[in-house]
Design a protein around this motif. Sequence first.
Motif, PDB file in Angstrom:
ATOM      1  N   GLN A   5       0.921  -1.213   0.047  1.00 46.65           N
ATOM      2  CA  GLN A   5      -0.084   0.029   0.007  1.00 46.65           C
ATOM      3  C   GLN A   5       0.913   1.447   0.065  1.00 46.65           C
ATOM      4  OE1 GLN A   5      -3.933   1.841   2.207  1.00 46.65           O
ATOM      5  NE2 GLN A   5      -2.402   0.406   3.594  1.00 46.65           N
ATOM      6  N   CYS A   6       1.802   1.366   0.831  1.00 45.75           N
ATOM      7  CA  CYS A   6       2.627   2.410   0.612  1.00 45.75           C
ATOM      8  C   CYS A   6       3.977   2.313   0.380  1.00 45.75           C
ATOM      9  CB  CYS A   6       2.635   3.142   2.333  1.00 45.75           C
ATOM     10  SG  CYS A   6       3.546   2.218   3.475  1.00 45.75           S
ATOM     11  N   SER A   7       4.498   3.437  -0.118  1.00 43.27           N
ATOM     12  CA  SER A   7       5.687   3.274  -1.208  1.00 43.27           C
ATOM     13  C   SER A   7       7.114   2.742  -0.267  1.00 43.27           C
ATOM     14  CB  SER A   7       6.128   4.609  -1.714  1.00 43.27           C
ATOM     15  OG  SER A   7       5.102   5.390  -1.616  1.00 43.27           O
ATOM     16  N   PRO A   8       7.299   3.459   0.952  1.00 41.16           N
ATOM     17  CA  PRO A   8       8.676   3.024   1.669  1.00 41.16           C
ATOM     18  C   PRO A   8       8.910   1.543   1.891  1.00 41.16           C
ATOM     19  CG  PRO A   8       7.715   4.930   2.611  1.00 41.16           C
ATOM     20  CD  PRO A   8       6.471   4.391   1.585  1.00 41.16           C
ATOM     21  N   LYS A  30      15.387   4.866   6.034  1.00 40.90           N
ATOM     22  CA  LYS A  30      14.152   5.483   5.216  1.00 40.90           C
ATOM     23  C   LYS A  30      12.769   5.003   5.249  1.00 40.90           C
ATOM     24  CE  LYS A  30      16.965   8.769   2.781  1.00 40.90           C
ATOM     25  NZ  LYS A  30      18.190   8.793   1.855  1.00 40.90           N
ATOM     26  N   ILE A  31      13.031   3.569   5.649  1.00 39.22           N
ATOM     27  CA  ILE A  31      11.631   2.845   5.721  1.00 39.22           C
ATOM     28  C   ILE A  31      10.934   3.302   7.151  1.00 39.22           C
ATOM     29  CG2 ILE A  31      10.403   0.718   5.722  1.00 39.22           C
ATOM     30  CD1 ILE A  31      12.527  -0.388   3.962  1.00 39.22           C
ATOM     31  N   GLY A  69       9.676   4.282  10.321  1.00 41.21           N
ATOM     32  CA  GLY A  69       8.760   5.435  10.789  1.00 41.21           C
ATOM     33  C   GLY A  69       8.155   6.056   9.879  1.00 41.21           C
ATOM     34  N   ASN A  70       8.112   5.733   8.309  1.00 45.25           N
ATOM     35  CA  ASN A  70       7.853   6.530   7.549  1.00 45.25           C
ATOM     36  C   ASN A  70       6.391   5.877   6.696  1.00 45.25           C
ATOM     37  OD1 ASN A  70       9.441   8.571   7.817  1.00 45.25           O
ATOM     38  ND2 ASN A  70      10.876   8.104   6.375  1.00 45.25           N
ATOM     39  N   THR A  71       5.968   4.612   7.210  1.00 42.67           N
ATOM     40  CA  THR A  71       5.174   3.801   6.719  1.00 42.67           C
ATOM     41  C   THR A  71       3.549   4.109   7.532  1.00 42.67           C
ATOM     42  OG1 THR A  71       5.781   2.174   7.993  1.00 42.67           O
ATOM     43  CG2 THR A  71       6.702   2.352   5.711  1.00 42.67           C
ATOM     44  N   ILE A  72       2.800   3.337   6.980  1.00 40.27           N
ATOM     45  CA  ILE A  72       1.478   3.805   7.557  1.00 40.27           C
ATOM     46  C   ILE A  72       1.288   2.632   8.765  1.00 40.27           C
ATOM     47  CG2 ILE A  72      -1.164   2.916   7.004  1.00 40.27           C
ATOM     48  CD1 ILE A  72      -0.562   3.859   4.269  1.00 40.27           C
ATOM     49  N   ASP A 122       8.452  -0.754  10.171  1.00 44.59           N
ATOM     50  CA  ASP A 122       9.662  -0.873  10.997  1.00 44.59           C
ATOM     51  C   ASP A 122      10.102  -2.267  11.379  1.00 44.59           C
ATOM     52  OD1 ASP A 122       8.733   1.975  11.331  1.00 44.59           O
ATOM     53  OD2 ASP A 122       7.487   1.594  13.245  1.00 44.59           O
TER      54      ASP A 122
END
Lengths: 436, 335
Positions: A356-359, A393-394, A396-399, A404
């Motif tokens: 679903q989310c890019s990272p 970069k992944i 903490g930046n995801t839905i 994590d």
Amino acid sequence: MRKLLLEHISEPGIETFDVYRKKGGYASVEKSLKTMTPDQVTEQVKASGLRGRGGAGFPAGMKWSFLDRKSDKPRYLVCNADESEPGTFKDRYLMEKIPHLLIEGMITSSYALGAKTSYIYIRGEYMYIVRILEKAIEEAYAAGFLGKNILGTEYSLDLYVHPGAGAYICGEETALLESLEGKRGNPRLKPPFPAIAGLYASPTVVNNVETIAAVVPIINLSGDEYAKIGLGKSTGTKLISASGHINKSGVYEIELGLPVEEFIYSDQYCGGVWKGRKLKAVVAGGSSVPILPAELILKTAKGEPRLMTYESLSDGGFISGTMLGSGGFIVMDETTSIVKNLYTFARFYHHESCGQCSPCREGTGWMEKILHRLHHGHGRKEDIDILVDVAKKIEGNTICPLGDAAAWPVASAIRHFRSEFEECVNNSMKVKELVH
Amino acid sequence: MAKVVIDGTEIEVADGITILNAARQLGGHSVPPAMCYYSTLKGSGGKCRVCLVKVAQGSAKDPRPMPKLVASCSTPVADGMVIQNLTSPEVLEARKGVVEFLLINHPLDCPICDQAGECDLQNLAYEHGVGKTRYEEERRKFEKIDIGDKIKLHMTRCILCYRCTMVANQLTDNRVHGVLNRGDASEISTYIEKAVDNDFSGNMIDVCPVGALTDKTFRFKSRVWFTKPMDAHRNCTKCSGKVVLWMKDNEVLRVSARKDQYGEVKEFICNECRYDHKSATDWTIEGPRHIDRHSVIAQNHYEKTDLLTLKKEIERQIEFQKGKPLPEPNRTLAE
């Protein structure tokens, strides 16, 4: 050591209603429905200090108190039995051997939350357990513990088992709810949290199997008594799924506060590292939590003995600590390749990312590909730094926390075992030189 | 009303709107980019993660900062919230990371892609990306497929924003279109390659931020920058009839809905307008369309490709607003 969940596990026929009842089963339902108000049950759970056993360790009583009780919509309790964290198999053991304990916990908890319909969402791979649970539910209906007017009181409850199709992501509570609603198991954006708008946009509590089962001894003993077991804020007992290079793998119920060293080496538990080898590393709470080398898992960075508690295992943060997580305790001996192990984990997260989310979608695949090369002798000098950077970069930046969970093992393995990765790269370089 | 501070500028906005929409009210450099959020599609947003911002102060009541960067398209504002977009190096770093993630499996076939020149990913990469890739693995590939007789799907180019599935869900009467598989194997598809055939299905093309869904009646006809966009309308019983004609001489090469400066369509158009009226005489032409896109080229951001320089520039302007003397401006390439 005191056992609360697995006390009667070796009793022949404990999976049947009759034997379970004879051993004092369903006492918590009788006690709560007949002598306590729903709020009093919630208060007992709060007083017990019980923390979520699924991995995050969030206080269960507090989670219950967030439930929107003013809403005119129905409330739901959903049991998360989508146990898919690699290295974790405690819920399977509990549901397979003593299914009525979970059902008893579901009834008591549903009563506390005012839920009239509750669900057990179970992973598709556990199909045989679905049958065990359904049989147990049938028995509970027949005995009057489920259905209309339980034990002659005003309270009614229907309980359903819902198997998923086998996706790791459906263990994330909002993805689980999507899946339960019959949709694609993608995590939802929060807020709103499930306590406000969960299943069918109604107030919902999602709890792990072990958390719900632990409500039974809490009501039987009282919250305060339960809180005396364990150490500090880590109260009660915890099921630990021990696996890997140990003499006795299996599910152990421990009182929180047990020293890690005792857990690994005592004959009562893991019985030491197999074949007389040395301990190399431990993943203490399921594949997502940071891996720790032997010296840091036995003692904290400050030199204190590491204990099996939420606090002690996370002592030192992610620099020198880890997490209790779901209690999937994976032990590795000195012959283990950390690179290969990490590659296996990375492959898992790549396979299970919902996309679903890019990272997470792109990053997990990238990490797997790099680790595949490293492990197969095609490493490059820059690979290690790229891995660290991608993980960063992944994180903490995801839905949802899957990002994590995919990043932490990579970051920690390189932090603690960097030399092994460098060796992989150096060997690749040497091979390259020989070929050319 | 809620008072929020975005990159040092205070603005009063309605309660409950998202940070992104608050920033759009403010306008200018502080508007975070958005690849999946689409204001007219319910439930869109939160997926691409390029609009991540830092909330340095949660609200006036609870001034604690939020622990993680948040998706500005789906996080509501609170009174007293302090938001950092370009003024936070952490945000710029994370955004650079997301752009890199979006590009690693993208084929970078802009020279042969119909979307080139009006592609959100191109703009995003131009402004926030790095010039070189670190990704040396194999990129994922899919076969091109037709979904319906008017739309071509290049799944290889897709960034999985889910906008088109929401069009299928919310504008058309049948849910014919969705996402199959998971992770980086996810693909947008119709159910067993069933054709998408619906009066409003063409809007999938307009909402697509990249060249994954293209208009088969326009494919390979012309580069978009060689066409002249003209506002036009006609009386239509199905939709508003307000469109943009993309013309070359007097020939209408393409008909699309009108997009605002953020690339969003406010009034969706029907397939009859889009595909069946390709003659200039079918339309009342209003005049040239001013394309006010958030493209880097349109905004002259290339003067300050270094975002930290841009950040300093914003800080300088904030100081100026506070009445402090203006320090020497940073020299830029344009000077």
